[in-house]
Design an enzyme around this catalytic site. Structure first.
Site, mmCIF file in Angstrom:
data_model
loop_
_atom_site.group_PDB
_atom_site.id
_atom_site.type_symbol
_atom_site.label_atom_id
_atom_site.label_comp_id
_atom_site.label_asym_id
_atom_site.label_seq_id
_atom_site.Cartn_x
_atom_site.Cartn_y
_atom_site.Cartn_z
ATOM 1 N N GLU A 1 0.837 -1.210 0.000
ATOM 2 C CA GLU A 1 0.000 0.000 0.000
ATOM 3 C C GLU A 1 0.871 1.258 0.000
ATOM 4 O OE1 GLU A 1 -3.740 0.304 2.264
ATOM 5 O OE2 GLU A 1 -2.730 1.880 3.397
ATOM 6 N N TYR B 1 -6.912 7.082 -0.140
ATOM 7 C CA TYR B 1 -7.676 8.241 -0.590
ATOM 8 C C TYR B 1 -7.985 9.127 0.613
ATOM 9 C CZ TYR B 1 -11.510 10.657 -3.020
ATOM 10 O OH TYR B 1 -12.332 11.586 -3.615
ATOM 11 N N ALA C 1 -20.442 2.333 3.941
ATOM 12 C CA ALA C 1 -19.753 1.859 2.743
ATOM 13 C C ALA C 1 -20.642 0.984 1.855
ATOM 14 C CB ALA C 1 -18.495 1.090 3.145
ATOM 15 N N TYR D 1 -12.694 -5.475 10.024
ATOM 16 C CA TYR D 1 -12.000 -5.168 11.278
ATOM 17 C C TYR D 1 -11.989 -6.391 12.188
ATOM 18 C CZ TYR D 1 -12.758 -0.684 9.188
ATOM 19 O OH TYR D 1 -12.743 0.346 8.280
ATOM 20 N N HIS E 1 -14.933 -2.797 14.436
ATOM 21 C CA HIS E 1 -14.794 -1.367 14.133
ATOM 22 C C HIS E 1 -15.089 -0.574 15.410
ATOM 23 C CE1 HIS E 1 -15.782 2.631 12.556
ATOM 24 N NE2 HIS E 1 -14.963 2.313 11.569
ATOM 25 N N LYS F 1 -22.404 -5.261 3.278
ATOM 26 C CA LYS F 1 -21.440 -4.805 2.270
ATOM 27 C C LYS F 1 -21.219 -5.904 1.220
ATOM 28 C CE LYS F 1 -17.569 -3.232 4.258
ATOM 29 N NZ LYS F 1 -16.803 -2.254 5.055
ATOM 30 N N GLN G 1 4.260 6.074 17.016
ATOM 31 C CA GLN G 1 3.166 6.184 16.058
ATOM 32 C C GLN G 1 2.203 4.998 16.196
ATOM 33 O OE1 GLN G 1 4.398 6.129 11.923
ATOM 34 N NE2 GLN G 1 4.111 8.346 11.902
ATOM 35 N N LYS H 1 7.497 3.128 2.045
ATOM 36 C CA LYS H 1 8.889 2.813 2.402
ATOM 37 C C LYS H 1 9.381 1.650 1.537
ATOM 38 C CE LYS H 1 8.839 4.392 7.167
ATOM 39 N NZ LYS H 1 7.688 4.274 8.037
#
Ligand code: FAD
Length: 288
Positions: free
Chosen positions: A17, A49, A125, A145, A149, A165, A212, A272
């Site tokens: 990604e 996005y 979604a 998830y 979620h 979904k 992080q 990365k």
């Protein structure tokens, strides 16, 4: 190429990604990193996005670059929160015109800026998935998830919503990051029991920054197993050691996933190339 044809098979797939820059002055840096990752020829690459504009303009150009110049299938993320139906339609037309075949359809996060729900054309979604599938040929994926979620009161409710979904036409699911594979195996059992049979793409985050990750795990409801916390405590203040340990931990998770029959792994490679390259090298014989 449609991503469903990559992730439904028996052959292990490894994808990466990338995320677009927040400001135009960073575009070239991100583009260079993206191109290095694309030159590793992963099974596919996803491009995130920005829900509130900003980086969203770059998602398409980066996805197109990956596909046209490197022959790597691109998965363009698309969020619907804070967008009108006309805006979403215009974006879908642009994606189609650019030859993008795959979309990860997301709601997007609720923020103080977009909290005014009354004004929204989309609330979840599944509405976006339904709309895309009604008028377009895109292969559509969605998010899931394994640890629930954060907005759902319990997992049963979250899985029932996930089924909506799928019923709307979502063909595969990419998971939120997790650091204990047993979390995913338990989740798989529960969703299969709920009648969700689409391929699951396991999202793996190689942790290279201890501070992080603690913050983003708090926000995303993602637990840290003791084995992993020990690594963070021991190497968190040494960036190079942390990177090495993070890559080793992620590699370990990936090998265990493939060994247990999860054939699609998506690495949150965070722009990365060195991290992506090392992980790919660590499992080169496994994904051959
Ligand atoms: P939904 O599937 O709509 O679910 C959101 C919540 O609503 C859940 O609690 C669910 O149980 C509930 N729900 C769902 N449908 C219904 C319904 N019909 N009725 C009642 N309740 C319902 N964010 C970005 O801004 N850009 C990105 O590129 C991006 N990429 C991501 C990629 C992955 C793999 C993941 C896991 C997340 C990503 N996100 C991204 C974050 C995502 O936008 C947030 O997690 C967001 O809060 C939920 O999006 P969703 O598509 O999962 O929402």
């Amino acid at each position: 190429m449609k991503i469903i044809d990559i992730v439904k098979g028996e052959k292990p797939s490894l994808s990466f990604e990338v995320f677009p820059p927040k400001t135009s002055d960073k575009f070239e840096i991100v583009q260079a990193a993206t191109e290095k990752i694309a030159s590793l020829k992963p099974s596919f690459m996803s491009v995130t996005y920005g829900a509130g504009g900003g980086t969203s303009e770059y998602t398409l150009s980066i996805a197109k670059d990956i596909q046209d110049n490197y022959g790597v299938p691109a998965l363009a993320h698309l969020t619907c929160v804070n967008s009108t139906k006309e805006e979403v339609k215009a974006r879908l037309e642009m994606l189609k015109k650019s030859g993008i075949e795959n979309i990860l359809a997301l709601r997007g996060d609720i923020t103080p800026e977009n909290r005014d729900r009354e004004k929204w054309d989309y609330h979840y979604a599944n509405q976006l998935v339904e709309e895309i599938k009604a008028s377009y040929e895109f292969c559509v994926g969605g998010a899931c998830y394994p640890e629930c979620h954060p907005e759902s009161i319990h997992q049963k409710e979250d899985i029932a919503n996930l089924k909506r979904k799928i019923d709307a036409g979502c063909e595969f699911l990419t998971t939120q990051m997790f650091f204990d594979n047993n979390v995913l195996y338990n989740f798989m059992y529960k969703i299969r029991e709920a009648g969700i049979t689409v391929p699951i793409v396991a999202g793996i985050m190689p942790v290279t920054n201890a501070k992080q990750i603690k913050r983003s795990c708090e926000l995303s409801n993602c637990s840290l197993p003791q084995r992993f916390k020990t690594i963070l405590d021991r190497y968190g203040d040494n960036p190079e050691a942390m990177k090495q340990a993070g890559i080793a931990y992620a590699t370990d998770q990936i090998i265990d996933l493939f060994a247990n029959g999860i054939n699609a792994v998506h690495v949150y490679s965070m722009n990365k190339p060195d991290v992506a390259e090392k992980i790919q090298a660590n499992i080169s014989e496994i994904i051959k």
